[in-house]
Enzyme design. Sequence first.
Site, PDB file in Angstrom:
ATOM      1  N   ARG A 156      71.582  65.127  13.906  1.00  0.00           N
ATOM      2  CA  ARG A 156      70.598  64.776  14.928  1.00  0.00           C
ATOM      3  C   ARG A 156      70.872  63.395  15.509  1.00  0.00           C
ATOM      4  NH1 ARG A 156      65.633  66.942  11.109  1.00  0.00           N
ATOM      5  NH2 ARG A 156      65.943  69.162  11.520  1.00  0.00           N
TER       6      ARG A 156
ATOM      7  N   GLN B 126      71.676  60.397   6.296  1.00  0.00           N
ATOM      8  CA  GLN B 126      71.293  59.355   5.334  1.00  0.00           C
ATOM      9  C   GLN B 126      70.834  59.928   3.987  1.00  0.00           C
ATOM     10  OE1 GLN B 126      71.998  56.305   6.004  1.00  0.00           O
ATOM     11  NE2 GLN B 126      72.395  56.540   8.185  1.00  0.00           N
TER      12      GLN B 126
ATOM     13  N   CYS C  36      73.272  66.082   7.164  1.00  0.00           N
ATOM     14  CA  CYS C  36      71.865  66.461   7.247  1.00  0.00           C
ATOM     15  C   CYS C  36      71.396  65.978   8.620  1.00  0.00           C
ATOM     16  CB  CYS C  36      71.042  65.896   6.088  1.00  0.00           C
ATOM     17  SG  CYS C  36      70.958  64.094   5.988  1.00  0.00           S
TER      18      CYS C  36
ATOM     19  N   ARG D 107      93.078  43.532  -2.233  1.00  0.00           N
ATOM     20  CA  ARG D 107      91.779  42.926  -2.537  1.00  0.00           C
ATOM     21  C   ARG D 107      90.658  43.962  -2.460  1.00  0.00           C
ATOM     22  NH1 ARG D 107      92.771  41.880   2.760  1.00  0.00           N
ATOM     23  NH2 ARG D 107      91.052  41.916   4.243  1.00  0.00           N
ATOM     24  N   HIS D 108      90.879  44.989  -1.661  1.00  0.00           N
ATOM     25  CA  HIS D 108      89.844  46.025  -1.541  1.00  0.00           C
ATOM     26  C   HIS D 108      89.732  46.855  -2.821  1.00  0.00           C
ATOM     27  CE1 HIS D 108      89.584  44.843   2.580  1.00  0.00           C
ATOM     28  NE2 HIS D 108      90.857  45.124   2.776  1.00  0.00           N
TER      29      HIS D 108
ATOM     30  N   ASP E 237      72.333  70.382   4.906  1.00  0.00           N
ATOM     31  CA  ASP E 237      71.048  71.065   4.806  1.00  0.00           C
ATOM     32  C   ASP E 237      70.883  71.922   6.076  1.00  0.00           C
ATOM     33  OD1 ASP E 237      70.240  69.354   6.813  1.00  0.00           O
ATOM     34  OD2 ASP E 237      68.601  68.428   5.675  1.00  0.00           O
ATOM     35  N   HIS E 238      69.670  72.420   6.279  1.00  0.00           N
ATOM     36  CA  HIS E 238      69.415  73.327   7.404  1.00  0.00           C
ATOM     37  C   HIS E 238      69.611  72.657   8.767  1.00  0.00           C
ATOM     38  CE1 HIS E 238      65.792  71.152   6.276  1.00  0.00           C
ATOM     39  NE2 HIS E 238      65.476  71.165   7.554  1.00  0.00           N
TER      40      HIS E 238
ATOM     41  N   HIS F 291      88.896  50.302   3.536  1.00  0.00           N
ATOM     42  CA  HIS F 291      88.401  49.207   2.702  1.00  0.00           C
ATOM     43  C   HIS F 291      87.602  49.675   1.489  1.00  0.00           C
ATOM     44  CE1 HIS F 291      88.700  45.682   5.810  1.00  0.00           C
ATOM     45  NE2 HIS F 291      89.827  46.364   5.676  1.00  0.00           N
TER      46      HIS F 291
ATOM     47  N   THR G 270      69.942  63.127   9.626  1.00  0.00           N
ATOM     48  CA  THR G 270      70.354  61.743   9.879  1.00  0.00           C
ATOM     49  C   THR G 270      71.680  61.386   9.222  1.00  0.00           C
ATOM     50  OG1 THR G 270      69.208  61.018   7.892  1.00  0.00           O
ATOM     51  CG2 THR G 270      67.954  60.941   9.971  1.00  0.00           C
TER      52      THR G 270
HETATM   53  C1  RB5 Z   1      65.216  67.390   7.340  1.00  0.00           C
HETATM   54  O1  RB5 Z   1      64.167  67.558   8.225  1.00  0.00           O
HETATM   55  C2  RB5 Z   1      65.684  65.939   7.339  1.00  0.00           C
HETATM   56  O2  RB5 Z   1      64.760  65.142   6.675  1.00  0.00           O
HETATM   57  C3  RB5 Z   1      67.054  65.827   6.713  1.00  0.00           C
HETATM   58  O3  RB5 Z   1      67.933  66.638   7.408  1.00  0.00           O
HETATM   59  C4  RB5 Z   1      67.684  64.450   6.697  1.00  0.00           C
HETATM   60  O4  RB5 Z   1      67.630  63.860   7.958  1.00  0.00           O
HETATM   61  C5  RB5 Z   1      67.253  63.530   5.638  1.00  0.00           C
HETATM   62  O5  RB5 Z   1      67.805  62.438   5.442  1.00  0.00           O
END
Ligand code: RB5
Length: 149
Positions: A113, A73, A69, A136-137, A12-13, A102, A71
Amino acid sequence: MTAKDRIVLSSDHAAIELRQTIAAHIEARGWTVVDIGPTTPESTHYPRHGEAAARLVASGDCRFGIILCGTGQGIMMAANKIKGIRCGACADTFSARMIRQHNDANMLSIGARVVGEGLALDIVDAFLTADFEGGRHATRVEMIAALEG
Ligand code: RB5
């Protein structure tokens, strides 16, 4: 060039610069990069970029995907909704190696970030140089696939 040499990159950005640095890094290591953007800094929605990259991996067009992105996540969660995708978000090299050895991960997610550039490149190298151990994996990875319905 075959799918086994191709890696799709997306973000993403929040991670455009790091994504482009990773693209140059892995290209220099002989991989063919399929960078599907975005290239402009406007705020965008990470699920659509995670999905787009995941579909290229799930279809067999690309061997691996690396997505980013803020995080690592959110975009990982989106990618993992696509059948056949096993994506881990990593902020350390041990995890990046282990998700290949694994979990037979076919996608890696990184938080721009969370980790600096040097560590991000080490994480990418750890992921790309490790091989799935099978045994096993493999049974456990098959169990993950069975959950997809
Ligand atoms: C964008 O601000 C942020 O939410 C995205 O990059 C990411 O961290 C989401 O999981």
